[in-house]
Design a protein around this motif. Structure first.
Motif, PDB file in Angstrom:
ATOM      1  N   PRO A 181       0.822  -1.205   0.000  1.00  9.98           N
ATOM      2  CA  PRO A 181       0.000   0.000   0.000  1.00  9.98           C
ATOM      3  C   PRO A 181       0.860   1.261   0.000  1.00  9.98           C
ATOM      4  CG  PRO A 181      -0.025  -1.039   2.154  1.00  9.98           C
ATOM      5  CD  PRO A 181       0.637  -2.004   1.224  1.00  9.98           C
ATOM      6  N   VAL A 182       0.368   2.302  -0.665  1.00  6.26           N
ATOM      7  CA  VAL A 182       1.124   3.540  -0.837  1.00  6.26           C
ATOM      8  C   VAL A 182       0.434   4.683  -0.088  1.00  6.26           C
ATOM      9  CG1 VAL A 182       1.980   5.203  -2.531  1.00  6.26           C
ATOM     10  CG2 VAL A 182       1.983   2.767  -3.078  1.00  6.26           C
TER      11      VAL A 182
ATOM     12  N   LEU B 102       6.922   9.802   0.020  1.00  4.89           N
ATOM     13  CA  LEU B 102       6.079   8.695  -0.414  1.00  4.89           C
ATOM     14  C   LEU B 102       6.485   7.430   0.327  1.00  4.89           C
ATOM     15  CD1 LEU B 102       3.857   7.846  -2.498  1.00  4.89           C
ATOM     16  CD2 LEU B 102       5.737   7.056  -3.948  1.00  4.89           C
ATOM     17  N   PHE B 103       5.495   6.768   0.944  1.00  2.00           N
ATOM     18  CA  PHE B 103       5.722   5.506   1.651  1.00  2.00           C
ATOM     19  C   PHE B 103       5.036   4.372   0.895  1.00  2.00           C
ATOM     20  CE2 PHE B 103       6.045   8.822   4.799  1.00  2.00           C
ATOM     21  CZ  PHE B 103       7.073   8.418   5.638  1.00  2.00           C
ATOM     22  N   ARG B 104       5.692   3.226   0.830  1.00  2.37           N
ATOM     23  CA  ARG B 104       5.069   2.028   0.270  1.00  2.37           C
ATOM     24  C   ARG B 104       5.340   0.869   1.225  1.00  2.37           C
ATOM     25  NH1 ARG B 104       5.952   1.084  -5.876  1.00  2.37           N
ATOM     26  NH2 ARG B 104       8.095   0.552  -5.279  1.00  2.37           N
ATOM     27  N   ASN B 105       4.269   0.187   1.572  1.00  2.71           N
ATOM     28  CA  ASN B 105       4.350  -0.906   2.542  1.00  2.71           C
ATOM     29  C   ASN B 105       5.031  -0.448   3.832  1.00  2.71           C
ATOM     30  OD1 ASN B 105       3.611  -3.535   3.169  1.00  2.71           O
ATOM     31  ND2 ASN B 105       5.633  -4.331   2.716  1.00  2.71           N
ATOM     32  N   GLY B 106       4.776   0.808   4.196  1.00  2.00           N
ATOM     33  CA  GLY B 106       5.300   1.344   5.449  1.00  2.00           C
ATOM     34  C   GLY B 106       6.709   1.871   5.394  1.00  2.00           C
ATOM     35  N   LEU B 107       7.373   1.811   4.236  1.00  2.82           N
ATOM     36  CA  LEU B 107       8.752   2.267   4.122  1.00  2.82           C
ATOM     37  C   LEU B 107       8.834   3.464   3.178  1.00  2.82           C
ATOM     38  CD1 LEU B 107      10.557  -1.179   3.754  1.00  2.82           C
ATOM     39  CD2 LEU B 107      10.388   0.230   5.819  1.00  2.82           C
TER      40      LEU B 107
ATOM     41  N   ALA C 172      -0.368   9.992  12.473  1.00  2.00           N
ATOM     42  CA  ALA C 172      -1.135   9.057  11.642  1.00  2.00           C
ATOM     43  C   ALA C 172      -0.560   7.660  11.788  1.00  2.00           C
ATOM     44  CB  ALA C 172      -1.085   9.485  10.174  1.00  2.00           C
ATOM     45  N   TYR C 173      -1.416   6.662  11.629  1.00  2.00           N
ATOM     46  CA  TYR C 173      -1.012   5.269  11.600  1.00  2.00           C
ATOM     47  C   TYR C 173      -1.440   4.674  10.259  1.00  2.00           C
ATOM     48  CZ  TYR C 173      -0.711   5.755  16.711  1.00  2.00           C
ATOM     49  OH  TYR C 173      -0.399   6.159  17.979  1.00  2.00           O
ATOM     50  N   ALA C 174      -0.540   4.020   9.585  1.00  2.00           N
ATOM     51  CA  ALA C 174      -0.847   3.353   8.321  1.00  2.00           C
ATOM     52  C   ALA C 174      -0.647   1.850   8.495  1.00  2.00           C
ATOM     53  CB  ALA C 174       0.059   3.859   7.203  1.00  2.00           C
ATOM     54  N   LEU C 175      -1.677   1.073   8.179  1.00  2.00           N
ATOM     55  CA  LEU C 175      -1.591  -0.389   8.283  1.00  2.00           C
ATOM     56  C   LEU C 175      -0.867  -0.910   7.053  1.00  2.00           C
ATOM     57  CD1 LEU C 175      -2.269  -3.005   9.748  1.00  2.00           C
ATOM     58  CD2 LEU C 175      -4.528  -2.959   8.661  1.00  2.00           C
ATOM     59  N   ARG C 176       0.387  -1.309   7.243  1.00  2.00           N
ATOM     60  CA  ARG C 176       1.177  -1.702   6.075  1.00  2.00           C
ATOM     61  C   ARG C 176       1.082  -3.191   5.773  1.00  2.00           C
ATOM     62  NH1 ARG C 176       7.399  -0.972   8.242  1.00  2.00           N
ATOM     63  NH2 ARG C 176       7.341  -2.481   9.930  1.00  2.00           N
TER      64      ARG C 176
ATOM     65  N   LEU D  69     -10.758  -2.823   8.250  1.00  2.00           N
ATOM     66  CA  LEU D  69      -9.366  -2.459   8.026  1.00  2.00           C
ATOM     67  C   LEU D  69      -8.687  -3.441   7.075  1.00  2.00           C
ATOM     68  CD1 LEU D  69      -8.130  -1.484  11.603  1.00  2.00           C
ATOM     69  CD2 LEU D  69      -8.716   0.055   9.713  1.00  2.00           C
ATOM     70  N   ARG D  70      -7.868  -2.906   6.203  1.00  2.00           N
ATOM     71  CA  ARG D  70      -7.078  -3.692   5.269  1.00  2.00           C
ATOM     72  C   ARG D  70      -5.696  -3.045   5.172  1.00  2.00           C
ATOM     73  NH1 ARG D  70     -11.106  -5.923   6.056  1.00  2.00           N
ATOM     74  NH2 ARG D  70     -12.549  -6.981   4.627  1.00  2.00           N
ATOM     75  N   PRO D  71      -4.676  -3.771   4.702  1.00  2.00           N
ATOM     76  CA  PRO D  71      -3.385  -3.118   4.464  1.00  2.00           C
ATOM     77  C   PRO D  71      -3.578  -1.877   3.598  1.00  2.00           C
ATOM     78  CG  PRO D  71      -3.129  -5.475   4.305  1.00  2.00           C
ATOM     79  CD  PRO D  71      -4.609  -5.225   4.436  1.00  2.00           C
ATOM     80  N   GLY D  72      -3.018  -0.766   4.031  1.00  2.00           N
ATOM     81  CA  GLY D  72      -3.213   0.505   3.355  1.00  2.00           C
ATOM     82  C   GLY D  72      -4.194   1.404   4.085  1.00  2.00           C
ATOM     83  N   SER D  73      -4.943   0.858   5.055  1.00  2.00           N
ATOM     84  CA  SER D  73      -5.861   1.682   5.837  1.00  2.00           C
ATOM     85  C   SER D  73      -5.077   2.680   6.684  1.00  2.00           C
ATOM     86  CB  SER D  73      -6.726   0.814   6.744  1.00  2.00           C
ATOM     87  OG  SER D  73      -7.575  -0.028   5.993  1.00  2.00           O
ATOM     88  N   ILE D  74      -5.697   3.837   6.937  1.00  2.00           N
ATOM     89  CA  ILE D  74      -5.043   4.924   7.650  1.00  2.00           C
ATOM     90  C   ILE D  74      -5.884   5.328   8.854  1.00  2.00           C
ATOM     91  CG2 ILE D  74      -4.102   7.261   7.458  1.00  2.00           C
ATOM     92  CD1 ILE D  74      -2.794   5.340   5.536  1.00  2.00           C
ATOM     93  N   ILE D  75      -5.234   5.549  10.000  1.00  2.00           N
ATOM     94  CA  ILE D  75      -5.880   6.156  11.159  1.00  2.00           C
ATOM     95  C   ILE D  75      -5.190   7.491  11.422  1.00  2.00           C
ATOM     96  CG2 ILE D  75      -6.372   5.976  13.632  1.00  2.00           C
ATOM     97  CD1 ILE D  75      -6.434   2.958  13.329  1.00  2.00           C
ATOM     98  N   ILE D  76      -5.951   8.583  11.323  1.00  2.00           N
ATOM     99  CA  ILE D  76      -5.428   9.925  11.530  1.00  2.00           C
ATOM    100  C   ILE D  76      -5.901  10.421  12.892  1.00  2.00           C
ATOM    101  CG2 ILE D  76      -5.294  12.268  10.612  1.00  2.00           C
ATOM    102  CD1 ILE D  76      -4.316  10.155   8.656  1.00  2.00           C
TER     103      ILE D  76
END
Length: 309
Positions: A40-41, A54-59, A228-232, A277-284
């Motif tokens: 997820p991006v 830009l983050f992809r898969n949390g990196l 923010a939290y991003a589910l990678r 929630l799925r990979p790529g979901s965001i909690i702000i």
């Protein structure tokens, strides 16, 4: 379209992207996709520092200088999704001006696109990027990608984070049995974002830009400028999150698994959030209000109405 003479790609050469971003000059960018070829991006744009990461898969896989809206045309802060993508686009508002590699964030005219980068805010509200970076970004993103625009003068850091949607023990919250709204049928699929406003003491859940739920939520302790939290990823070992912090020193903040106890919310609402929630979901998590016209500054949160620019 002119770009600064020193506009160029900076080679990472093994150096962390989050370290390089502070050294970039106007027009410069770094692109290092090999650290996370899939996943997820998420993009974070900082108006104060005129940088995007830009983050992809949390990196972090890329970072660039930007030029945002000039005085009188300020770029809005908030949480957005990419609504439309066009390799070749021309502004219907500003004299047919070219907007290469356009990725629309609002139907009122805010977008990511290639443009002039003088080293300060100079656009009519859009976020200008170096031409080559905008092309690479265009190829790495999909419709629905989350873009966070903030104005705090720091860069995000990385750290591990707890599962904020996890169930908690009985009697751990005064809002455990509080009423809430949950209507997942309003949007059956798409990227999920959860926005928690400390000012409003409320959370809203959006899927594909449509509100599918809301509930009272209290945040205990200081949240400073927000984060923010991003589910990678989500695998047999559990959920794996990326945490982005927007205040203080801007470094990663180590947190314990008990951090989820800071969020006082209805039990059943937490469970419902967990199901979408799925990979790529965001909690702000933001200290700002979500209501326009209030005494505080309102935060723009994903729009879904039609329009053109």
């Amino acid at each position: 379209m002119s770009l600064p003479a020193h506009a160029q790609q900076i080679e990472a050469a093994g150096r962390p992207v989050l370290e390089l971003v502070t050294t970039l000059k106007p027009g410069q960018f770094v692109w290092s996709p090999g650290s996370a070829p899939e996943g997820p991006v998420l993009m974070v744009v900082n108006l104060a520092t005129q940088r995007a990461i830009l983050f992809r898969n949390g990196l972090p896989i890329g970072a660039s200088t930007v030029s945002s809206g000039k005085p009188g045309y300020e770029t809005p802060t908030g949480v957005f999704t990419v609504l439309e993508k066009k390799k070749e686009h021309y502004s219907k508002t500003y004299g047919n001006a070219p907007m290469p590699n356009m990725q629309r964030l609002t139907w009122k005219g805010i977008a990511l696109h290639a443009g002039n980068l003088p080293g300060y805010p100079a656009s009519h509200g859009c976020i200008r990027l170096p031409m080559k970076f905008s092309n690479l970004l265009f190829g790495a993103t999909k419709l629905g990608m989350t873009v966070i625009i903030t104005s705090f003068p720091v860069q995000p850091g990385q750290s591990t984070t707890p599962d904020l949607a996890a169930a908690i023990a009985p009697n751990a919250t005064t809002l455990a049995r509080a009423p809430f709204e949950w209507h997942p049928e309003r949007s059956a699929s798409g990227p999920v974002s959860v926005i928690i406003s400390a000012a409003d003491e409320r959370a809203i859940v959006l899927r594909n830009g449509v509100e599918i739920g809301s509930a009272p939520v209290r945040v205990n302790g200081s949240i400073a400028g927000g984060f923010a939290y991003a589910l990678r990823a989500w695998d047999a070992t559990g959920q794996h999150w990326l945490k982005l912090q927007y205040s203080g020193a801007g470094q990663g903040m180590e947190v314990s698994p008990g951090e989820g106890d800071r969020f006082d919310a209805p039990w059943d609402f937490r469970h419902a959030v967990q199901t979408v929630l799925r990979p790529g979901s965001i909690i702000i998590v933001t200290p700002q209000t979500l209501h326009a016209g209030s005494s505080g500054s309102a935060l723009t949160v994903i729009e879904n109405d039609g329009g053109t620019r």
